[in-house]
Design an enzyme around this catalytic site. Structure first.
Site, short mmCIF file in Angstrom:
data_model
loop_
_atom_site.label_atom_id
_atom_site.label_comp_id
_atom_site.label_asym_id
_atom_site.label_seq_id
_atom_site.Cartn_x
_atom_site.Cartn_y
_atom_site.Cartn_z
CG ASP A 177 -17.34 -4.00 58.87
OD1 ASP A 177 -18.54 -4.30 59.04
OD2 ASP A 177 -16.74 -4.24 57.81
CB SER A 204 -18.85 -4.83 54.67
OG SER A 204 -19.20 -5.02 56.00
CB THR A 209 -14.17 -1.81 54.81
OG1 THR A 209 -15.41 -2.41 55.22
CG2 THR A 209 -14.19 -0.34 55.14
CD GLU A 245 -13.11 -2.66 57.87
OE1 GLU A 245 -14.30 -2.94 57.63
OE2 GLU A 245 -12.16 -3.31 57.40
CG ASP A 247 -19.37 -7.16 60.26
OD1 ASP A 247 -20.59 -6.92 60.24
OD2 ASP A 247 -18.82 -8.00 59.52
CG HIS A 292 -21.61 -11.33 60.94
ND1 HIS A 292 -22.71 -11.44 60.13
CD2 HIS A 292 -20.86 -10.33 60.42
CE1 HIS A 292 -22.62 -10.55 59.15
NE2 HIS A 292 -21.51 -9.86 59.31
CG ASP A 305 -19.50 -1.22 57.48
OD1 ASP A 305 -19.86 -1.26 58.68
OD2 ASP A 305 -18.87 -2.15 56.93
CG HIS A 306 -23.21 -2.78 58.01
ND1 HIS A 306 -23.09 -3.70 59.03
CD2 HIS A 306 -22.20 -3.05 57.15
CE1 HIS A 306 -22.08 -4.50 58.78
NE2 HIS A 306 -21.50 -4.13 57.66
CG HIS A 347 -24.70 -6.65 57.87
ND1 HIS A 347 -24.05 -6.24 56.74
CD2 HIS A 347 -23.81 -7.39 58.56
CE1 HIS A 347 -22.81 -6.71 56.75
NE2 HIS A 347 -22.64 -7.41 57.84
ZN LIG Z 1 -20.75 -8.11 58.28
#
Ligand SMILES: [Zn+2]
Length: 425
Positions: free
Chosen positions: A27, A75, A128, A249, A254, A258, A296-297, A390
């Site tokens: 993630d 996500s 996710t 995951e 992620d 952030h 996912d990104h 993101h």
């Molecule tokens: Zn995120």
């Protein structure tokens, strides 16, 4: 000729069909994360080009844009695209842009009689894993999502998800007749401590090891929690003649992104890489298992190199041994004299007297203190960040095992999904 071509096509198909399919999703793991991790895990300057598991398996890249025209996905929309092959809106869990339910590859696998599993370091009801199991108009409907892990059975005597490992005890309460209790009475083996993973001996299993998400790897006395869960997952799913689909995951790459927290992100990458290596070894040993990894990104607009300098340094990143939230809490409301000692407990490089003074001047303001610390650690390593959200940069894609050749070049995230779904048959 036609007969020969058909024969060839059939034999190719047979050769390409994996028995088992494992999808790893980092993630927030954009290409700057896999690049940074290569330099981070190298022993020395000389060794800095040695392969990581991501380098070894890399086959291409993937676009991640959502259904609308924002280009930057969340996500939930990205996981829905990966799970179902359909673009949706940010916040969607297993539903399309018109909020109609979509079936995921996990559901497809179960409908064919496969075993199924999800493993995450977030709560298992998070966007996710949820997009592979549930339908919800909003990713925040955690309890609605949790209930579907149990109630969405395709056949009354078969679980939809045979293996559930991650965080999220809060959403599966064990009090009499509550969701967790009903699942155990229905037949799930349950564990709530990672040390108890060995005691899980047969499917279906429910292992929930934190109230919500796990603590960050960097702050944890069990930093390899994802690897431990994947090891148990491969043992439980791989020990049967029944094919399996497993989604894994690395949820918190992620979250560190952030927070623009490079040290936190690299420790999450370390656990994710080790977990992926276990699957790589499983695929190499068995020859019947397709492993695909992607993200996912990307998160945070991370880049390596900042402030006009032609350098990025992994050394200072390794020297930080606490996440920024933990560091911030430790320094909150502390005088300058105490700060130096506290910093020494968590960070192996020295902060200058000017830096300590700057931290002391905002010691009562949590968010300013956080930002100062973040900027100092980022500056030491020359890590750049453009956002606390993101970004839309294409993400890495890699594969090994039967069918891996289908994941070469640039694919959209929906194409990854559709190709995987063709392999689940
Ligand atoms: Zn995120």
């Amino acid at each position: 000729m036609a007969f020969g071509a058909a024969m060839l096509a059939t034999s190719l198909q047979a050769a390409q069909a994996p028995k088992n399919v494992i999808l790893f999703i980092g993630d927030g793991m954009g290409p700057a994360y896999t690049t940074a991790f290569r330099y981070y895990q190298a022993d020395s300057q000389v060794d800095r080009v040695s392969d990581t598991v991501f380098d070894r398996l890399m086959t291409g890249s993937a676009s991640t844009f959502p259904h609308d025209d924002t280009v930057v996905t969340d996500s939930a929309a990205a996981a829905t695209a990966l799970a179902t092959g359909t673009k949706s809106y940010n916040g969607a869990v297993g539903v399309d842009a018109e909020k109609q339910p979509l079936d995921s590859m996990l559901v497809r696998a179960k409908s064919l009689g496969w075993h199924t599993g999800v493993i995450a370091t977030s709560q298992v009801t998070h966007a996710t894993p949820a997009s592979f199991v549930a339908h919800a108009h909003s990713r925040r409907d955690y309890q609605v999502i949790a209930e579907q892990f149990y109630s969405r059975r395709l056949k009354p005597d078969q679980p939809l998800v045979d293996l559930i490992l991650g965080g999220g005890q809060s959403y599966f309460p064990m009090e009499t007749d509550q969701l967790g209790d009903r699942m155990v009475r229905w037949g799930y083996q349950y564990q709530d401590k990672l040390e108890g993973l060995d005691k899980l001996t047969r499917l279906p299993v429910l292992g929930l090891f934190a109230p919500k998400g796990f603590p960050y790897a960097i702050d944890s006395d069990q930093p390899k929690r994802l690897s431990l869960m994947v090891e148990a997952g491969l043992r439980l799913l791989g020990g049967s003649d029944t094919p399996f689909f497993l989604m894994v995951e690395g949820s918190q790459i992620d979250w560190c992104g952030h927070g623009n927290d490079i040290a936190c992100a690299m420790r999450e990458m370390e656990d994710f890489a080790e977990a992926l290596e276990l699957a790589e070894r499983f695929a190499r040993d068995r020859g019947d298992t397709l492993v695909v990894f992607t993200a996912d990104h990307s998160t945070g607009g991370l880049t390596l190199g900042a402030a006009g300098e032609y350098r990025w340094e992994a050394g200072p990143v390794k020297q930080v041994t606490a996440s920024l939230p933990v560091l911030t809490q430790a320094l909150l409301n502390q005088p300058a004299e105490a700060m130096t000692t506290i910093l020494e407990q968590h960070v192996a490089f020295n902060f200058t007297p000017e830096e300590v003074q700057r931290l002391a001047s905002v010691s009562a303001e949590e968010s300013r203190l956080y930002t100062e610390l973040m900027e100092m650690i980022s500056a030491r390593s020359f890590s750049g960040w453009t956002t606390t959200g993101h970004d839309a940069i294409d993400v890495p894609l890699g594969a090994i095992g039967p069918g891996a050749e289908k994941f070469v070049g640039h694919l959209d995230n929906t194409e990854i999904s559709n190709t995987l779904q063709q392999m689940i048959r």
